[in-house]
Design a protein around this motif. Structure first.
Motif, short mmCIF file in Angstrom:
data_model
loop_
_atom_site.label_atom_id
_atom_site.label_comp_id
_atom_site.label_asym_id
_atom_site.label_seq_id
_atom_site.Cartn_x
_atom_site.Cartn_y
_atom_site.Cartn_z
N ASN A 263 38.35 32.21 -47.08
CA ASN A 263 38.40 30.83 -46.63
C ASN A 263 39.79 30.23 -46.81
OD1 ASN A 263 37.98 27.75 -47.03
ND2 ASN A 263 36.18 28.50 -45.98
N PHE A 264 40.24 29.45 -45.82
CA PHE A 264 41.62 28.97 -45.86
C PHE A 264 41.86 27.99 -47.01
CE2 PHE A 264 42.25 24.58 -44.27
CZ PHE A 264 40.95 24.26 -44.00
N LEU A 265 40.80 27.38 -47.52
CA LEU A 265 40.96 26.52 -48.70
C LEU A 265 41.38 27.34 -49.90
CD1 LEU A 265 37.77 24.42 -48.18
CD2 LEU A 265 40.05 23.45 -48.39
N LEU A 266 40.77 28.54 -50.02
CA LEU A 266 41.10 29.41 -51.15
C LEU A 266 42.52 29.94 -51.02
CD1 LEU A 266 37.76 31.40 -51.45
CD2 LEU A 266 38.56 29.56 -52.91
N ARG A 267 42.89 30.29 -49.77
CA ARG A 267 44.23 30.81 -49.55
C ARG A 267 45.28 29.75 -49.88
NH1 ARG A 267 44.36 32.19 -43.74
NH2 ARG A 267 42.18 31.64 -43.55
N THR A 268 44.96 28.50 -49.54
CA THR A 268 45.90 27.42 -49.82
C THR A 268 45.96 27.12 -51.31
OG1 THR A 268 45.25 26.52 -47.69
CG2 THR A 268 46.57 25.11 -49.10
N TYR A 269 44.78 27.13 -51.92
CA TYR A 269 44.67 26.90 -53.36
C TYR A 269 45.54 27.91 -54.13
CZ TYR A 269 42.40 27.19 -57.96
OH TYR A 269 42.15 27.26 -59.30
N ALA A 270 45.53 29.17 -53.64
CA ALA A 270 46.30 30.22 -54.31
C ALA A 270 47.78 29.85 -54.40
CB ALA A 270 46.12 31.54 -53.58
N TRP A 271 48.29 29.19 -53.35
CA TRP A 271 49.71 28.84 -53.35
C TRP A 271 50.04 27.77 -54.38
CZ3 TRP A 271 53.93 31.05 -51.59
CH2 TRP A 271 53.77 32.09 -50.66
N MET A 272 49.02 26.97 -54.78
CA MET A 272 49.30 25.94 -55.77
C MET A 272 49.83 26.56 -57.05
SD MET A 272 46.01 23.51 -55.06
CE MET A 272 46.22 22.36 -56.40
N SER A 273 49.18 27.65 -57.51
CA SER A 273 49.62 28.22 -58.78
C SER A 273 50.98 28.90 -58.66
CB SER A 273 48.58 29.19 -59.34
OG SER A 273 47.99 29.93 -58.31
N ILE A 274 51.37 29.27 -57.44
CA ILE A 274 52.69 29.88 -57.27
C ILE A 274 53.78 28.82 -57.21
CG2 ILE A 274 54.14 31.26 -55.72
CD1 ILE A 274 51.63 32.76 -54.90
N LEU A 275 53.52 27.73 -56.48
CA LEU A 275 54.59 26.77 -56.20
C LEU A 275 54.71 25.63 -57.22
CD1 LEU A 275 54.18 26.40 -52.34
CD2 LEU A 275 55.75 27.86 -53.58
N GLU A 276 53.73 25.49 -58.10
CA GLU A 276 53.79 24.41 -59.08
C GLU A 276 55.10 24.41 -59.87
OE1 GLU A 276 49.26 23.40 -60.52
OE2 GLU A 276 50.34 25.08 -61.38
N ASN A 277 55.42 23.24 -60.45
CA ASN A 277 56.69 23.13 -61.18
C ASN A 277 56.77 24.12 -62.34
OD1 ASN A 277 57.74 21.22 -59.49
ND2 ASN A 277 56.92 19.51 -60.68
N THR A 278 55.62 24.36 -63.00
CA THR A 278 55.60 25.37 -64.06
C THR A 278 54.91 26.63 -63.55
OG1 THR A 278 53.53 24.45 -64.84
CG2 THR A 278 55.54 23.69 -65.93
N GLY A 279 54.90 26.78 -62.22
CA GLY A 279 54.15 27.87 -61.60
C GLY A 279 54.86 29.20 -61.67
N LEU A 280 54.27 30.19 -61.01
CA LEU A 280 54.75 31.57 -61.14
C LEU A 280 56.14 31.75 -60.56
CD1 LEU A 280 51.38 33.29 -60.33
CD2 LEU A 280 52.51 33.16 -62.56
N LEU A 281 56.43 31.05 -59.45
CA LEU A 281 57.75 31.20 -58.84
C LEU A 281 58.83 30.73 -59.80
CD1 LEU A 281 59.42 31.85 -56.30
CD2 LEU A 281 59.12 29.48 -55.60
N ASN A 282 58.60 29.54 -60.40
CA ASN A 282 59.59 29.03 -61.34
C ASN A 282 59.66 29.85 -62.63
OD1 ASN A 282 60.87 27.04 -59.92
ND2 ASN A 282 59.33 25.48 -60.41
N GLN A 283 58.52 30.40 -63.06
CA GLN A 283 58.54 31.29 -64.23
C GLN A 283 59.42 32.50 -63.95
OE1 GLN A 283 54.68 32.42 -65.73
NE2 GLN A 283 53.91 30.33 -65.57
N LEU A 284 59.29 33.03 -62.72
CA LEU A 284 60.09 34.18 -62.34
C LEU A 284 61.57 33.81 -62.30
CD1 LEU A 284 60.01 37.15 -61.22
CD2 LEU A 284 60.09 36.13 -58.96
N LEU A 285 61.86 32.64 -61.71
CA LEU A 285 63.25 32.20 -61.59
C LEU A 285 63.88 32.00 -62.96
CD1 LEU A 285 63.09 29.69 -58.61
CD2 LEU A 285 64.17 31.93 -58.64
N SER A 286 63.14 31.37 -63.89
CA SER A 286 63.76 31.13 -65.20
C SER A 286 63.84 32.43 -65.99
CB SER A 286 63.01 30.05 -65.98
OG SER A 286 61.64 30.31 -65.98
#
Lengths: 270, 271
Positions: free
Chosen positions: A99-122
């Motif tokens: 479901n596209f809601l779940l797919r979109t929800y998944a991006w929240m944890s990646i893009l959040e300010n303390t999310g996975l993307l920023n964890q990787l960057l720091s």
């Protein structure tokens, strides 16, 4: 075969559940909440101009990114062997079954300010980025959700191109690049056009993606319409007028695009 | 197209696949997290699965979704099959405009289909004193499913040899008998395809349901939307994992079966 009364039940169904609702949208758009005729719902539309511009701008951006990312995928996919094609095709379509809601929800944890993307960057001692609740996040969400809808029609057009044409072009001295430029690219335009329609329409009317990834900061037409029907602003009359204007712009856009596209096809002379 | 993609092609393809699967992978991994955090791994647990299965509202929403999807896809397939046969036998003067009306729900933005149906249901509801609920939800789902069923069946109708139907009638079949015994078996793959498409569309729909279900009934996607608004609820991750795995297993079974059938066919033709 003669009996055409077979379609009568469905013609009745369409009259009630397809045509009547659309007529009602027009009736609502042309009346006040108390039921008097008015044109104000349309003449006051200027108020929402920024929302219209933002929606069409972001939908346009998402569509362009989908073409740029999706076209090479479709092209590369069509060149694989049948067996590999089958597996890769499945892999590209599989996320759509979620479901596209779940797919979109998944991006929240990646893009959040303390999310996975920023964890990787720091972790890599790089500066962190603020993406969530911005237009970038909304466009990423749109691209992620709609990319397969761009790949699918382009792929199905490219894969049907007659192999003899390509061989003939090579035999006549064309290199891979000119075969692509003069043969495959023009012939894949119908695929791009249907891909654009399949991406642009849902992107311009998106409202869940904006709420999850835009955090209410990126307000689009979908949100505006939803607010008029179910939200706090409750005014179905204005909501109907906005829906009509949005769809009219989309229809004009699709018609113009298809005119332009069929011209391109003729230019190739096939 | 005679050349297979080289290193760069394969590399690009892997990046796109990574883009498509990374979020799903993250979702699945954090469904096993021991704390509420969606971003910090604290240890393995099945806590969220336990909570998911003891959450009555999610299970209710799941049943509603399943019942609506089964009913809507069966009704839509029935109406759509009959309608497609009817359309096919029409003169094109009638068929063309009717097919175009049939295409409207597919071309229209979901949100516009949703609000237009909600306007109809609310107005009819005040006249006939009913409220938005299961009935309106089902009607909406049938309405947006039928066009896809018609679309799936039309090509199969075009492939039928008209002589078959004429022969059946010449041999004394009534039209209804010819429909049941000749046309239906010929277009069966299209009907089954239409049924599957209708079922998946119905199960997956959020936008149209959101506008036509009213406040008292929820489908699973509506429930998911309510949960995502509360931001942190790892039950969603657990639910996603289960749904994704079910689809994955189903698709693998279907594909393995297809490949086996193809191989059988190839063996038979080579003998």
């Amino acid at each position: 075969m003669k009996p055409n009364y077979f379609s009568i039940p469905y013609v009745g169904w369409m009259a009630l559940f397809v045509v009547t609702p659309i007529v009602m949208v027009f009736v609502f758009a042309l009346t006040t909440p108390t039921g008097e005729f008015t044109l104000r719902n349309f003449s006051d539309m200027g108020l929402f101009l920024p929302v219209f511009i933002r929606s069409f701008r972001l939908a346009f951006l998402a569509t362009v990114v989908c073409i740029v990312l999706g076209y090479p995928v479709a092209y590369l996919l069509a060149r694989e062997t049948t067996r590999v094609q089958r597996i890769l095709f499945m892999l590209i379509m599989l996320p759509l079954w979620m479901n596209f809601l779940l797919r979109t929800y998944a991006w929240m944890s990646i893009l959040e300010n303390t999310g996975l993307l920023n964890q990787l960057l720091s972790f890599l001692s790089l500066p962190t980025v603020r993406i969530i609740n911005t237009e970038t996040a909304v466009v990423i969400g749109m691209v992620y959700n709609f990319l397969p809808f761009m790949i699918l029609p382009i792929y199905s057009v490219i894969v049907k191109i007659d192999k003899n044409l390509i061989e003939a072009a090579h035999d006549l001295g064309a290199n891979t690049f000119s075969v692509f430029r003069k043969l495959i690219a023009p012939l894949s335009i119908p695929g791009i056009l249907s891909g654009v329609t399949m991406v642009f329409v849902p992107a311009v009317s998106a409202f869940v993606i904006t709420q999850l990834l835009g955090g209410g900061m990126v307000f689009l037409l979908g949100d505006l319409i939803e607010m008029q029907f179910l939200g706090t602003a409750h005014n179905p009359n204005v909501g109907s007028a906005i829906s009509i204007v949005m769809m009219l712009i989309v229809i004009v856009f699709v018609i113009v695009m298809n005119k332009f596209g069929s011209g391109e096809e003729k230019a190739v002379g096939l | 197209m005679n050349k297979k993609p080289g290193f760069f092609g394969r590399f690009y393809m892997s990046i796109i696949l990574f883009f498509l699967y990374a979020p799903i992978f993250v979702l699945i991994v954090f469904s096993f997290n021991s704390t509420r955090s969606r971003t910090v791994w604290t240890g393995f647990s099945l806590e969220w699965y336990r909570r998911l299965f003891s959450d009555g509202t999610i299970l209710d929403a799941f049943y509603t979704t399943l019942i609506v999807a089964v009913l809507a896809s069966v009704i839509a397939t029935f109406i759509g099959t009959v309608a497609a046969v009817g359309f096919f036998n029409m003169r094109s003067r009638w068929r063309t405009p009717l097919t175009q009306i049939n295409n409207i729900p597919m071309m229209n933005a979901d949100i516009v289909t949703g609000v237009s149906l909600s306007l109809l249901f609310v107005s009819l509801g005040t006249m006939l004193s009913f409220r938005l609920g299961f009935g309106t939800l089902l009607l909406a789902h049938v309405t947006f499913c039928i066009p896809y069923v018609v679309l799936a069946i039309m090509p199969k109708l075009r492939q039928i040899d008209r002589n078959l139907v004429d022969a059946a009638c010449d041999l004394g079949c009534t039209w209804m008998q010819a429909f049941r015994k000749v046309i239906i078996p010929e277009i069966r793959p299209g009907i089954i395809n239409g049924l599957i498409i209708a079922f998946t569309l119905s199960i997956d729909d959020f936008v149209i349901s959101y506008f036509t279900a009213g406040g008292n009934i929820m489908t699973l996607p509506m429930q998911i939307f309510a949960m995502t608004r509360r931001r942190v609820s790892p039950e969603i991750n657990a639910l996603s994992t289960i749904l994704f795995m079910s689809v994955l297993i189903l698709l693998i079974i279907i594909n393995v079966r297809d490949i086996k059938q193809e191989e059988k066919l190839r063996q038979r033709t080579s003998v």
